[in-house]
Structure formats: structure tokens, C-alpha cells
Design a protein around this motif. Structure first.
Motif, PDB file in Angstrom:
ATOM      1  N   LEU A 214       0.837  -1.202   0.000  1.00 48.49           N
ATOM      2  CA  LEU A 214       0.000   0.000   0.000  1.00 48.49           C
ATOM      3  C   LEU A 214       0.869   1.247   0.000  1.00 48.49           C
ATOM      4  CD1 LEU A 214      -2.808   1.427   0.414  1.00 48.49           C
ATOM      5  CD2 LEU A 214      -2.368   1.254   2.875  1.00 48.49           C
ATOM      6  N   LEU A 237      -2.535  -0.055   9.989  1.00 48.64           N
ATOM      7  CA  LEU A 237      -2.294  -0.443   8.589  1.00 48.64           C
ATOM      8  C   LEU A 237      -1.692  -1.842   8.480  1.00 48.64           C
ATOM      9  CD1 LEU A 237      -0.986   2.779   6.797  1.00 48.64           C
ATOM     10  CD2 LEU A 237      -3.223   1.679   6.575  1.00 48.64           C
ATOM     11  N   ALA A 241      -2.538  -4.055   5.090  1.00 50.08           N
ATOM     12  CA  ALA A 241      -1.573  -4.341   4.032  1.00 50.08           C
ATOM     13  C   ALA A 241      -0.398  -5.144   4.578  1.00 50.08           C
ATOM     14  CB  ALA A 241      -1.063  -3.040   3.424  1.00 50.08           C
ATOM     15  N   PHE A 244       3.736  -1.673   3.483  1.00 50.48           N
ATOM     16  CA  PHE A 244       3.197  -0.368   3.105  1.00 50.48           C
ATOM     17  C   PHE A 244       4.262   0.722   3.176  1.00 50.48           C
ATOM     18  CE2 PHE A 244       1.926  -1.127   7.577  1.00 50.48           C
ATOM     19  CZ  PHE A 244       2.502  -0.044   8.217  1.00 50.48           C
TER      20      PHE A 244
END
Length: 331
Positions: A214, A237, A241, A244
Motif C-alpha cells: 500500500l 495499517l 496491508a 506499506f
């Protein structure tokens, strides 16, 4: 070896890059610092309000900028997009061709109508404000995907700007399904704070269970995760993902490589136009990781490349400039 390093899907936009003063936004009712979708009538009004003679035309589109950068560094990419059979459509495809990017479109078979265009207004603080008329690009759909090209790519790269369009959203989801079927890793860029702010449900649909990689900036990361700090956002996050990148503007970037957080130092420059900085970061990063470099090395290349983009007007470097950046880090 795959035929393509990256298969991108996104809007095909010709950028009209211009400089404006701070009071231009209030006078014309424009939300500063974000991308706003507008109809053709509204964009024509704004084009009359700026000095078109001092404006510059350049190929744009978030993922379009990214796949072009990949090729300029020496990689190979494919771009699924949609332009009309008009002058701007030809301009856009010619720009891709000059960069060696393969595409699903040929100008002579493009549909009638208007190609997408974006008025990129750069203010004295170097921030970019975009008003975009998508034209036929809003009709991009799963029919414009190329499964063979996806299968023969090392990464699929999805542009978040497509989520407002129902057909574009389906194209993103179908591209992700095809990639997963052929075990091709999927990268996604949130593209702009407005995309995660106003289309959070659609973006969540694209993310699904997770994405492999990401790209986002700090503001997008916090909006999407509903947090108030980058440290909080980065922890959330990890559930979104596998890996990232959070770009931090003048403060560099933060990378999670699946195991470790890596802080990428910025290159100090005087920014004149931040349009395309995130696109270049993603392009340089994807080039690096598909050519045997570590995430730390990829972050360093991406940071240097994006610093060069913000030091000039327009969202793209010339190929010679990209090669010079590459040489600086490998010398």
C-alpha cells in the motif's frame, strides 16, 4: 522472468499545469490542496479564469505517471486506461509510447468523446490543487483489462482515483481478483485524501482482506484508519496491508517491509510543485523492488526521485533525469 515489471490501471488524464495565487481558490470556490471531480462546464469556467498561455500540457493520471517513471528507470510496464479519439487522447497515448509503456488502447480505435483532463493549480507554497474532468476515462471498466498482461507482470498497481466511478471500482476489484488468481502481488495507492475521506467504503472494498503493498501519505493513512497520529495509523495499517509506504512530505517516508519499520530520510530541496511526487515515489519504489533492491534501497531511490520532481514544474521527469537519479545512488 515476467514480461512486465508492473501492470497499472488508472485514469488517463492530460494535466494542464498552471500557477495561481492564494486568493484564486476563495474567489473561485475551490477546496485547496485536494483533487475535486468537476463536470466539463465547471472546468471550462476555471480554464477561463487562469492564464492558459502560461500553462503547460503534460501527460498525467496518477498511475500513468507511476508506470512512466518505471520505464524511465529502465523497467517495463503496461497501462490499462481509456482515452477518446481526440487531440488530448492522442497526446496522452503518444506520451506513453515515447516512454515505452504498452497499453490496451490504440488511438484509431478509441471511442468518440472527450479525453480526461486535469487543471493542476500550484500555489506559492508549492502545494497542488486539482480539478479533474474525467471525460471518457470515467467509463473505464473491467472490459478494458488485459488478463494476459496481468498474468505476465511482477506486480499489479491499482489507482485509488478510480473508486468514485462504479465501473472503475469494478475494474479495480476485477484486476485484483485476476492478479490473485495468477498469484501476482497487488499494490494499491490511496491517491488523494479526498478518496479515502469521501469514498471510504469503496476503498475498503478494493482493499478487501488485504493488499500486498500500500502507498499512502500521512493524511490518507490517518483518515483511512480513523487515527490522529502516524504512529497509531501505522499499527492499524498492519492489518490492512502486508507491506506499506507512508510518505511524509518534507520529512521523508516510513516503510513497513513486512517485519520492520524503516525510516527514509528526505532530500532537502526547495519545492516548487508537489504534483506527481507520490506517483514518482511509487514508480521508483516499484522499479527498485522488481529489480532486486531491498525496501530500504527502494525507499532511498524513491525519496531522491520524488525530491527531483517537486523541484520542477509537472509530474514527470525526463528519462535522462531518471537515469541520473539512478546513477547517483548506484555510483
Amino acid at each position: 522472468m515476467k514480461k512486465y515489471d508492473v501492470y497499472g490501471i488508472g485514469n488517463a488524464i492530460v494535466d494542464i499545469v498552471t500557477e495561481v495565487e492564494y486568493d484564486f481558490f476563495e474567489k473561485n470556490g475551490i477546496e485547496k490542496g485536494v483533487m475535486t471531480l468537476v463536470d466539463e462546464k465547471r472546468q471550462v469556467e476555471l480554464m477561463k479564469a487562469i492564464d492558459m498561455k502560461k500553462s503547460k500540457l503534460t501527460g498525467g493520471g496518477s498511475a500513468g505517471n507511476t508506470v512512466t517513471a518505471i520505464n524511465q528507470f529502465g523497467g517495463k510496464s503496461f497501462y490499462s486506461c481509456l482515452v477518446a479519439n481526440d487531440e488530448l487522447g492522442k497526446f496522452f497515448l503518444d506520451e506513453l509510447s515515447r516512454s515505452g509503456v504498452d497499453t490496451n488502447m490504440r488511438h484509431e480505435t478509441c471511442p468518440p468523446g472527450d479525453s480526461g483532463r486535469c487543471l493542476v493549480m500550484t500555489s506559492p507554497d508549492a502545494s497542488r490543487t486539482m480539478n479533474t474532468f474525467l471525460g471518457v476515462s470515467s467509463l473505464l471498466s473491467p472490459a478494458h483489462l488485459d488478463e494476459t498482461a496481468i498474468k505476465n507482470s511482477s506486480y499489479v498497481y491499482l489507482e485509488g482515483y478510480l473508486v468514485p466511478s462504479p465501473q472503475g471500482l469494478e475494474a479495480l476489484k476485477e484486476a485484483k481478483r485476476i492478479a490473485e488468481r495468477h498469484k501476482v502481488p497487488v499494490a494499491l495507492t490511496f491517491s488523494d485524501p479526498s478518496m479515502v475521506k469521501y469514498f471510504s467504503q469503496q476503498m475498503t472494498e478494493v482493499v478487501g482482506a488485504s493488499v500486498d503493498l500500500l502507498f499512502c501519505n500521512d493524511e490518507e493513512a490517518m483518515i483511512f484508519t480513523g487515527t490522529s497520529s502516524v504512529n497509531e495509523a501505522r499499527e492499524k495499517l498492519r492489518g490492512v496491508a502486508k507491506r506499506f509506504v507512508i510518505t511524509l512530505g518534507a520529512n521523508g517516508a516510513l516503510i513497513f517491509d513486512g517485519d520492520t519499520f524503516i525510516q527514509i530520510e528526505p532530500y532537502k530541496v526547495t519545492a516548487v510543485d508537489t504534483n506527481g511526487a507520490g506517483d514518482m515515489f511509487a514508480g521508483a519504489f516499484l522499479y527498485a523492488i522488481t529489480h532486486g533492491h531491498s525496501y530500504a534501497e527502494a525507499g532511498k531511490l524513491a525519496s531522491l526521485a520524488s525530491s527531483r520532481v517537486v523541484s520542477q514544474w509537472g509530474p514527470r521527469l525526463e528519462e535522462a533525469q531518471a537515469q541520473k537519479v539512478l546513477q547517483e545512488l548506484t555510483a
